[in-house]
Design a protein around this motif. Structure first.
Motif, PDB file in Angstrom:
ATOM      1  N   SER A   1       0.866  -1.185   0.000  1.00 56.06           N
ATOM      2  CA  SER A   1       0.000   0.000   0.000  1.00 56.06           C
ATOM      3  C   SER A   1       0.905   1.239   0.000  1.00 56.06           C
ATOM      4  O   SER A   1       1.850   1.282  -0.772  1.00 56.06           O
ATOM      5  CB  SER A   1      -0.910  -0.028   1.241  1.00 56.06           C
ATOM      6  N   HIS A   2       0.648   2.198   0.884  1.00 57.40           N
ATOM      7  CA  HIS A   2       1.482   3.431   0.915  1.00 57.40           C
ATOM      8  C   HIS A   2       1.811   3.784   2.362  1.00 57.40           C
ATOM      9  O   HIS A   2       1.157   3.303   3.289  1.00 57.40           O
ATOM     10  CB  HIS A   2       0.733   4.587   0.242  1.00 57.40           C
ATOM     11  N   LEU A   3       2.825   4.612   2.578  1.00 58.94           N
ATOM     12  CA  LEU A   3       3.228   5.000   3.937  1.00 58.94           C
ATOM     13  C   LEU A   3       3.053   6.498   4.168  1.00 58.94           C
ATOM     14  O   LEU A   3       3.172   6.963   5.298  1.00 58.94           O
ATOM     15  CB  LEU A   3       4.695   4.598   4.191  1.00 58.94           C
TER      16      LEU A   3
ATOM     17  N   GLY B   1     -10.041   6.756  -2.787  1.00 60.08           N
ATOM     18  CA  GLY B   1      -9.156   6.347  -3.881  1.00 60.08           C
ATOM     19  C   GLY B   1      -7.981   5.553  -3.340  1.00 60.08           C
ATOM     20  O   GLY B   1      -7.614   5.685  -2.180  1.00 60.08           O
ATOM     21  N   HIS B   2      -7.415   4.706  -4.185  1.00 68.49           N
ATOM     22  CA  HIS B   2      -6.278   3.872  -3.759  1.00 68.49           C
ATOM     23  C   HIS B   2      -5.376   3.564  -4.953  1.00 68.49           C
ATOM     24  O   HIS B   2      -5.828   3.586  -6.107  1.00 68.49           O
ATOM     25  CB  HIS B   2      -6.774   2.543  -3.178  1.00 68.49           C
ATOM     26  N   ASP B   3      -4.115   3.204  -4.641  1.00 70.68           N
ATOM     27  CA  ASP B   3      -3.213   2.802  -5.716  1.00 70.68           C
ATOM     28  C   ASP B   3      -3.782   1.605  -6.475  1.00 70.68           C
ATOM     29  O   ASP B   3      -3.624   1.490  -7.698  1.00 70.68           O
ATOM     30  CB  ASP B   3      -1.838   2.444  -5.132  1.00 70.68           C
TER      31      ASP B   3
ATOM     32  N   PHE C   1      -3.380   4.391  10.380  1.00 68.19           N
ATOM     33  CA  PHE C   1      -3.683   3.137   9.682  1.00 68.19           C
ATOM     34  C   PHE C   1      -3.782   3.265   8.159  1.00 68.19           C
ATOM     35  O   PHE C   1      -3.435   2.328   7.439  1.00 68.19           O
ATOM     36  CB  PHE C   1      -5.000   2.563  10.226  1.00 68.19           C
ATOM     37  N   ASP C   2      -4.245   4.408   7.683  1.00 68.82           N
ATOM     38  CA  ASP C   2      -4.480   4.620   6.245  1.00 68.82           C
ATOM     39  C   ASP C   2      -3.160   4.527   5.488  1.00 68.82           C
ATOM     40  O   ASP C   2      -2.363   5.458   5.492  1.00 68.82           O
ATOM     41  CB  ASP C   2      -5.125   6.003   6.055  1.00 68.82           C
ATOM     42  N   GLY C   3      -2.926   3.373   4.907  1.00 74.69           N
ATOM     43  CA  GLY C   3      -1.674   3.117   4.180  1.00 74.69           C
ATOM     44  C   GLY C   3      -0.780   2.161   4.947  1.00 74.69           C
ATOM     45  O   GLY C   3      -0.610   0.995   4.546  1.00 74.69           O
ATOM     46  N   PRO C   4      -0.222   2.591   6.077  1.00 76.71           N
ATOM     47  CA  PRO C   4       0.691   1.724   6.831  1.00 76.71           C
ATOM     48  C   PRO C   4       0.099   0.375   7.219  1.00 76.71           C
ATOM     49  O   PRO C   4       0.810  -0.633   7.234  1.00 76.71           O
ATOM     50  CB  PRO C   4       1.042   2.565   8.062  1.00 76.71           C
TER      51      PRO C   4
ATOM     52  N   ASP D   1       3.833   8.796  -2.404  1.00 73.85           N
ATOM     53  CA  ASP D   1       2.943   9.953  -2.571  1.00 73.85           C
ATOM     54  C   ASP D   1       1.530   9.553  -2.988  1.00 73.85           C
ATOM     55  O   ASP D   1       0.985  10.068  -3.974  1.00 73.85           O
ATOM     56  CB  ASP D   1       3.546  10.916  -3.610  1.00 73.85           C
ATOM     57  N   GLU D   2       0.913   8.650  -2.241  1.00 69.07           N
ATOM     58  CA  GLU D   2      -0.462   8.227  -2.561  1.00 69.07           C
ATOM     59  C   GLU D   2      -1.453   9.320  -2.204  1.00 69.07           C
ATOM     60  O   GLU D   2      -2.431   9.551  -2.919  1.00 69.07           O
ATOM     61  CB  GLU D   2      -0.787   6.958  -1.773  1.00 69.07           C
ATOM     62  N   GLU D   3      -1.218  10.014  -1.080  1.00 65.82           N
ATOM     63  CA  GLU D   3      -2.239  10.974  -0.630  1.00 65.82           C
ATOM     64  C   GLU D   3      -2.173  12.301  -1.383  1.00 65.82           C
ATOM     65  O   GLU D   3      -3.129  13.076  -1.351  1.00 65.82           O
ATOM     66  CB  GLU D   3      -2.049  11.248   0.874  1.00 65.82           C
ATOM     67  N   GLY D   4      -1.032  12.621  -1.961  1.00 63.78           N
ATOM     68  CA  GLY D   4      -0.946  13.911  -2.662  1.00 63.78           C
ATOM     69  C   GLY D   4      -1.003  15.097  -1.723  1.00 63.78           C
ATOM     70  O   GLY D   4      -1.344  16.206  -2.111  1.00 63.78           O
TER      71      GLY D   4
ATOM     72  N   LEU E   1      -4.346  -4.418   1.051  1.00 63.32           N
ATOM     73  CA  LEU E   1      -5.134  -4.421   2.306  1.00 63.32           C
ATOM     74  C   LEU E   1      -5.150  -2.997   2.834  1.00 63.32           C
ATOM     75  O   LEU E   1      -4.112  -2.317   2.834  1.00 63.32           O
ATOM     76  CB  LEU E   1      -4.505  -5.369   3.324  1.00 63.32           C
ATOM     77  N   HIS E   2      -6.315  -2.527   3.275  1.00 66.73           N
ATOM     78  CA  HIS E   2      -6.451  -1.133   3.716  1.00 66.73           C
ATOM     79  C   HIS E   2      -7.483  -1.051   4.834  1.00 66.73           C
ATOM     80  O   HIS E   2      -8.469  -1.781   4.846  1.00 66.73           O
ATOM     81  CB  HIS E   2      -6.921  -0.278   2.522  1.00 66.73           C
ATOM     82  N   VAL E   3      -7.240  -0.144   5.768  1.00 64.22           N
ATOM     83  CA  VAL E   3      -8.256   0.063   6.803  1.00 64.22           C
ATOM     84  C   VAL E   3      -9.509   0.612   6.109  1.00 64.22           C
ATOM     85  O   VAL E   3      -9.402   1.424   5.177  1.00 64.22           O
ATOM     86  CB  VAL E   3      -7.752   1.058   7.887  1.00 64.22           C
TER      87      VAL E   3
HETATM   88 MN    MN Z   1      -4.853   5.098   1.686  1.00 61.23          MN
END
Ligand code: MN
Ligand code: HGY
Ligand code: MN
Ligand code: MN
Length: 408
Positions: free
Chosen positions: A74-76, A355-357, A85-88, A119-122, A185-187
């Motif tokens: 996912s993204h950090l 949105g997600h990668d 949680f969002d990403g990590p 840079d997933e969140e922008g 996997l994502h929260v």
């Molecule tokens: Mn996310």
């Protein structure tokens, strides 16, 4: 290294002591610390570490050149003052799921990789999913080089300062052609699993969503000496447009948010000359979204005309609806739903407005998402949470999925 110990190591990185939220923005020191954490996890597990031309990090088990790889991750990075949680959760769960699989003594028949998309969140440069969009060819090098942050620092300068080559960025089709499936996997960013009483769910679709910039130009003047009737105050139009956005979205069962604003000259005792507001709007289908966004702009233009304000509206980004790969989604359901397995999780299938990668990549490779229950549904906030048992249920579910996909 267990889920807990990985989580404990990552938790303090980029956390604001003032708000308790995270400020892990692309190409900053906090981002570098998250990347160092990722590299360490890869090395600790004897995985082959690489960073691709767009700065995304990959940890490989097996030979990437073999193709048909199963990739998870996912993204950090975070939104301003985001949650933990969002990403990590997706990245930590990926390493923990690999550890779980190694404990099951499975035989991998396909390459496996864990990825951290940059840079997933922008949050810093205003465009979401930069790392995955570049890789999928949905963002050109020229567009990426034009991105600048609130301090006027361009993306290329920021990458260079972080030790990355901005001239190396670009599409990476060969890399994507070597991937057979991507599972993120994502929260959950909502309460569907809390309401259904399930720890884990499978994504069906991502709503179409976009970002529009509204520039309201009026006339700067003295706050104390200018009669109301003589004003051309852009803040007034902005305020009326925010209320119109709420009305339009409510009526259509969609969502619309003005979450970011910039004001010039931004003085307490000065009527603004320019108010810039960013709209984020999303809906379950394209037609509804188009109707909501058009309704908001129509109302804004009526207000602007009535107050002698100039209005420019610019669509800054847009992501069409993502229907996740049905066959892969159904395969996850079979694996987790106990078709022959013993996990026998009742696994609901749910849509999301986030949105997600995985959504960006879904046009190029089969992708799927697993959601982990978020008891309050709150996200993009320090209050974001997930229960420990649910996080571990997510790790087990991801391990089952990876075993089913890569360990036949
Ligand atoms: Mn996310
Ligand atoms: O904005 C989003 O939906 C995602 O969290 N980047
Ligand atoms: Mn997010
Ligand atoms: Mn189907």
């Amino acid at each position: 290294m267990t889920f807990h110990s990985m989580w404990a190591e990552l938790l303090p990185i980029g956390r604001s002591s003032a708000s308790g939220g995270y400020r892990r923005y692309a190409w900053t020191a906090a981002d570098a610390d998250c990347r160092a954490w990722f590299t360490q996890q890869a090395e600790d597990r004897g995985l082959v570490y690489e960073v691709d031309r767009n700065g995304n990090q990959w940890a490989w088990l097996g030979d990437p050149a073999a193709g048909d790889a199963v990739v998870t991750g996912s993204h950090l990075d975070s939104v301003p003052d985001g949650g933990a949680f969002d990403g990590p959760l997706g990245v930590v769960s990926s390493f923990a799921a690999l550890d779980e699989l190694r404990g099951r003594n499975v035989q991998f028949t396909k390459p496996l990789a864990i990825v951290n998309f940059g840079d997933e969140e922008g949050a810093r440069f205003g465009l979401a999913c930069v790392g995955s969009r570049l890789t999928a060819g949905q963002l050109t090098v020229e567009q990426a080089h034009r991105l600048t942050d609130g301090d006027g620092v361009s993306l290329p300068r920021a990458m260079e300062a972080a030790g990355y080559d901005p001239d190396a960025i670009g599409p990476d089709p060969e890399r994507l052609d070597r991937i057979g499936a991507f599972v993120e996997l994502h929260v959950e960013q909502g309460r569907a699993l809390d309401l259904s009483g399930d720890p884990v769910g499978i994504a069906s679709a991502i709503w179409p969503h976009g970002r529009w910039r509204y520039d309201f130009r009026g006339e700067a003047n003295h706050a104390g000496t200018t009669r109301l009737v003589d004003r051309r105050d852009p803040m007034l139009c902005y305020a009326e447009t925010v209320l119109a956005a709420r009305r339009e979205a409510q009526f259509a069962g969609a969502v619309a948010t003005f979450g970011k604003i910039s004001v010039e000259p931004n003085g307490v005792n000065a009527i603004p000359s320019l108010v810039r507001g960013w709209l984020d709007s999303r809906a379950a289908d394209q037609e509804t979204l188009d109707t909501v966004v058009a309704g908001i702009e129509k109302a804004a233009r009526e207000y602007a005309d009535a107050h002698g304000i100039d209005l420019d509206v610019v669509r800054e980004s847009f992501t069409p609806v993502v229907e996740f790969d049905h066959a892969l989604r159904d395969e996850l359901g079979d694996i987790l739903g106990g078709a022959g397995g013993d996990t026998a999780l009742k696994v609901p299938v749910l849509g999301t407005g986030a949105g997600h990668d995985a959504g960006i990549l879904s046009g190029r490779i089969p992708t799927a998402m697993l959601f982990v229950r978020n008891p309050t549904g709150v996200s993009h906030s320090p209050a974001e949470s997930a229960a420990e048992d649910d996080c571990l249920a997510g790790v087990r579910a991801l391990a089952d999925v990876l075993e089913g996909l890569a360990c036949r």
